[in-house]
Design an enzyme around this catalytic site. Structure first.
Site, short mmCIF file in Angstrom:
data_model
loop_
_atom_site.label_atom_id
_atom_site.label_comp_id
_atom_site.label_asym_id
_atom_site.label_seq_id
_atom_site.Cartn_x
_atom_site.Cartn_y
_atom_site.Cartn_z
CG ASP A 88 39.82 37.54 42.99
OD1 ASP A 88 40.60 37.98 42.12
OD2 ASP A 88 38.78 38.15 43.31
CD GLU A 152 37.71 41.88 39.03
OE1 GLU A 152 37.11 42.74 38.36
OE2 GLU A 152 37.19 40.78 39.31
#
Length: 467
Positions: A88, A152
């Site tokens: 991400d 994250e």
């Protein structure tokens, strides 16, 4: 042992490795709303599927944990080393000049694009390290697992799902920082606060304010809508504010309102001093205007006193502190929305080992309460530390020194990584000392030679720790 073979393998796969990184970086994997079977949205789902397909194509055994996390195992032997990376990314933001955020471009030895450095590039470097070990037939007694997460940047809820099902490996590193070894991570307080006040019809006034995209990003742009002031008055005030803050202001008149846009420079919230905070600059500008007295203005002035422009250490809040192990506390005012009757804001503080809830959280709550602001946080994340003299950390530093000729060692960071809650987890690479990859900012890039060197280092670490 194996150094020549590893270096030859990685160098010969340069083009393929860069193309795999570009494939992932073309996917916009900013977190979006939940879709059935896709917990963090379409883009994160697509990035995970693409990465797992790559790993499977290279002969690794893969597993998908309900589209939260994916894994690739080098063999079926006893667990020994986990490598934790994430797919991400933070929002693209504005101000890109070299290329578009999701159009990765190789230029002058660098690979530009969102995710090239944080953390798709390092994830692929780890995958190619595993490929090198596998295809060179380097004998291993234990397993290494690449763990690929998808949340994250927004709280690591993905990795919590993974560790609810799996035990952590005896050793774990995350290529989500810089070399050499980061064995200390500061604690964190993502402060959330609010205030309410009676709407006022008196002019001149602030109609609304919006700033920030994520709590862990220093805002490079902020805007406010004003009513009852002339353009000449605003331009005169802006000239003084620009000299004081370094923030640039522009104006967009529309009927009886004028929108003010403040432009600074974004940065990661763990290093707020490296950016120019457009939000705090905008507040400094607004509180100097001849606005009508009201509860809203009182709250804005309180914020400008508590987190003034340029104060990135929490001095005005009374929480500035530092220790030898982890350095100084940092604080970034990262998000704020204001309307005529309410405001909500967030700041991101990275707290050294000497910090705790009594000397940080409690102090900030009391300071804010005295100014009519309510801090809603009830706890903060404690710091993380791993012994720098362990066999694991010593091996990482030795390999780093052998492959680079640079001095190894241990360091602390204000950035949190996936290993923060792991007993024997550290961050290791993938950027090199002195390189500013512009993570979380415009024109993010990775040095290609550093990505290749990282892959070589990771491969040797795998051979030494699992062989």
């Amino acid at each position: 042992m194996y150094r020549e073979e590893i270096e030859r393998y990685i160098d010969s796969h340069r083009s393929e490795m860069i193309e795999d990184i570009c494939t992932l970086c073309r996917i916009n994997s900013e977190k979006t709303a939940y879709v059935e079977g896709k917990p963090f949205g379409e883009g994160n789902f697509a990035a995970l599927q693409t990465a797992l397909s790559m790993a499977e194509r290279y002969g690794f055994s893969i597993h998908n944990y309900d589209n939260y996390v994916g894994t690739a195992d080098l063999n079926d032997k006893e667990k020994q080393l986990d490598i934790l990376a994430h797919l991400d990314v933070v929002p693209a933001g504005e101000g890109w000049t070299v290329t578009e955020p999701y159009a990765p471009l190789e230029k002058d030895g660098r690979l530009y694009g969102r995710g090239t450095a944080d953390d798709k590039g390092p994830a692929v470097a780890a995958l190619y390290a595993m490929r090198a070990v596998k295809e060179l037939n380097i004998p291993l007694k234990k397993n290494v697992r690449l763990i690929l997460g998808t949340d994250e940047e927004c709280g690591s809820s993905d990795i919590a799902v993974y560790y609810d099902r799996e035990e952590e490996a005896p050793m774990t590193f995350s290529p989500d920082a810089s070399f050499p070894v980061t064995n200390t991570e500061k604690g964190r307080l993502p402060g959330q606060f609010s205030a309410s006040f009676q709407p006022s019809g008196e002019l001149p006034k602030l109609v609304s304010l919006e700033a920030g995209t994520k709590v862990n990003v220093v805002p490079g742009k902020a805007k406010a809508v004003l009513k009852g002031l002339t353009l000449e008055t605003l331009e005169t005030a802006a000239g003084a504010a620009e000299k004081e803050t370094g923030i640039q202001f522009c104006f967009e008149p529309d009927l009886d309102q004028i929108t003010v846009v403040a432009e600074g420079a974004g940065a990661h919230a763990s290093t707020p001093q490296e950016g120019k905070n457009a939000l705090t600059g905008l507040l400094a500008f607004l509180v100097q205007l001849p606005l009508a007295d009201c509860g809203q203005l009182t709250a804005l002035k309180a914020l400008a006193r508590l987190i003034p422009h340029g104060d990135t250490e929490g001095k005005a809040l009374g929480v500035a502190m530092a220790d030898e192990l982890s350095g100084a506390l940092t604080l970034a005012f990262s998000m704020l929305t204001v309307d005529e009757g309410h405001l909500e804001g967030m700041f991101d503080s990275r707290c050294p080992v000497c910090a705790n809830e009594d000397n940080v959280l409690k102090v900030i709550r009391e300071k804010m309460a005295a100014q009519g602001l309510e801090l809603t946080n009830q706890s903060m994340t404690p710091p993380h530390h791993v012994d720098g003299n362990s066999h694991f950390v010593k091996t990482l530093n030795r390999v780093y020194e052998e492959y680079t000729g640079l001095k190894g060692g241990c360091q602390a960071t204000g950035g949190g990584t996936y290993v923060h809650n792991l007993k024997n987890g550290v961050a290791f690479g993938a950027s090199f000392p002195g390189t500013d990859n512009r993570m979380h900012g415009a024109d993010e890039f990775a040095e290609i030679d550093q990505l290749l060197a990282s892959a070589k280092i990771f491969a040797q670490v795998i051979a030494d720790l699992c062989g």
